[in-house]
Design a protein around this motif. Structure first.
Motif, short mmCIF file in Angstrom:
data_model
loop_
_atom_site.label_atom_id
_atom_site.label_comp_id
_atom_site.label_asym_id
_atom_site.label_seq_id
_atom_site.Cartn_x
_atom_site.Cartn_y
_atom_site.Cartn_z
N GLY A 21 4.79 5.93 9.08
CA GLY A 21 4.64 5.56 10.48
C GLY A 21 3.45 6.25 11.12
O GLY A 21 2.68 5.63 11.87
N ARG A 22 3.27 7.51 10.81
CA ARG A 22 2.14 8.26 11.37
C ARG A 22 0.81 7.77 10.80
O ARG A 22 -0.18 7.59 11.53
CB ARG A 22 2.32 9.75 11.11
N LEU A 23 0.78 7.52 9.48
CA LEU A 23 -0.46 7.05 8.86
C LEU A 23 -0.86 5.67 9.39
O LEU A 23 -2.05 5.39 9.57
CB LEU A 23 -0.29 7.00 7.34
N ALA A 24 0.13 4.82 9.63
CA ALA A 24 -0.17 3.49 10.17
C ALA A 24 -0.89 3.61 11.50
O ALA A 24 -1.86 2.88 11.77
CB ALA A 24 1.12 2.69 10.30
N GLU A 25 -0.43 4.50 12.36
CA GLU A 25 -1.06 4.68 13.67
C GLU A 25 -2.46 5.28 13.52
O GLU A 25 -3.40 4.87 14.21
CB GLU A 25 -0.19 5.58 14.54
N GLU A 26 -2.62 6.23 12.60
CA GLU A 26 -3.91 6.91 12.45
C GLU A 26 -5.01 6.01 11.90
O GLU A 26 -6.18 6.14 12.26
CB GLU A 26 -3.75 8.14 11.55
N TYR A 27 -4.64 5.07 11.03
CA TYR A 27 -5.64 4.25 10.36
C TYR A 27 -5.70 2.83 10.90
O TYR A 27 -6.39 1.98 10.33
CB TYR A 27 -5.37 4.23 8.85
N LEU A 28 -5.01 2.58 12.00
CA LEU A 28 -4.89 1.22 12.51
C LEU A 28 -6.23 0.58 12.84
O LEU A 28 -6.42 -0.62 12.66
CB LEU A 28 -3.99 1.23 13.75
#
Length: 291
Positions: A152-159
């Motif tokens: 979930g955090r990676l999705a937001e960071e690399y969006l």
């Protein structure tokens, strides 16, 4: 006889030749759940050139002519598609294509090919997964919850620089960079008898231990891949048994190495068709996800 065959992008990013309209193809397929096929549609199958029969799924080798090609949504219950506006279709959406490229396999999409095959062709029966697949059970344990928090955090960071599909039910994430020539990154909890965390990037496949410390390793691998610090070499000491060597280089000279050899003569008549384009491309140094 008319059937529909679904193609997944990960199968073709490493090797294989994309089909064209009117072409004769020779594929290994396994059956989709017939209860999920829309009423009035032909029977559906998945193409596979990574040996699904090795894990117990009934498969058949078929030949047929490509009649139509479609791009369709792959979003299912539990999937979250992020950053794919203009690329992803709504659930159940489908559009017809006149040609096909790897760009049509961006996160959130799959390709469906309508084939005409000889009447009487042997097709594999459908084999259902267990009522409670092991990957779903694992997604609920402590490590599964930690992986879901991480994805979930990676999705937001690399969006902003990648299209993302994550599925908390599988503790999985697929990240397709927008930059041309960059390596896709995928991570999921193992669905096999032996637990583990599976990471793929470019041509490479890496297996990590199912322990909390592996989360730091996943993140470090992703940072390196997104920076373009990943290469894939093809060693041809024996032209019929190429060696693939994929290396990811992180900070402080931390490296991850994946090396495997493919013996073409043992892989069946489709090996040259699927692998020759990748072998001829030679060594690859992947581009960073952003400038």
């Amino acid at each position: 006889m008319i059937i529909d065959v679904k193609l997944d992008g990960w199968q073709f990013h490493c090797c294989g030749v994309l089909p064209t309209l009117g072409e004769e193809v020779h594929w290994c397929v396994f059956a989709c759940d017939p209860e999920l096929v829309p009423s009035g549609e032909p029977a559906q199958f998945y193409e596979d050139h990574h040996e699904m029969e090795d894990v117990g799924f009934p498969t058949s080798r078929i030949s047929g002519r490509v009649l139509e090609i479609y791009r369709e949504s792959v979003l299912r219950g539990g999937d979250e598609a992020l950053g794919v506006v203009g690329n992803a279709l709504s659930a159940g959406g489908r559009e017809q294509l006149q040609s096909l490229s790897l760009d049509d396999f961006v996160a959130g999409r799959r390709v469906l090919v309508r084939l005409e095959i000889p009447d009487g062709s042997e097709l594999p029966p459908y084999q259902a997964e267990p009522d409670e697949p092991v990957w779903r059970i694992r997604s609920r344990d402590e490590l599964g919850e930690m992986l879901n928090e991480l994805t979930g955090r990676l999705a937001e960071e690399y969006l902003e620089i990648a299209a993302v599909v994550r599925n908390p039910e599988q503790s999985s994430i697929q990240m397709t960079p927008r930059a041309s020539g960059a390596a896709e990154f995928r991570m999921s909890r193992s669905s096999g008898d032996e637990d583990g965390i599976e990471v793929s990037a470019g041509d490479g496949f890496f297996r990590l231990v199912p322990e909390p410390q592996s989360l730091l390793e996943i993140e470090a691998m992703l940072v390196a891949v997104a920076a373009g610090n990943i290469s894939s070499r093809v060693l041809l000491e024996d032209s019929r048994a190429p060696i693939f060597r994929i290396e990811i280089t992180g900070h402080s000279h931390q490296t991850w190495l994946c090396e495997f050899q493919l013996k073409l003569d043992e892989l069946g008549h489709d090996a040259d068709r699927y692998l020759r384009p990748r072998i001829e491309a030679g060594d690859i140094v992947y581009a960073p996800w952003s400038g």
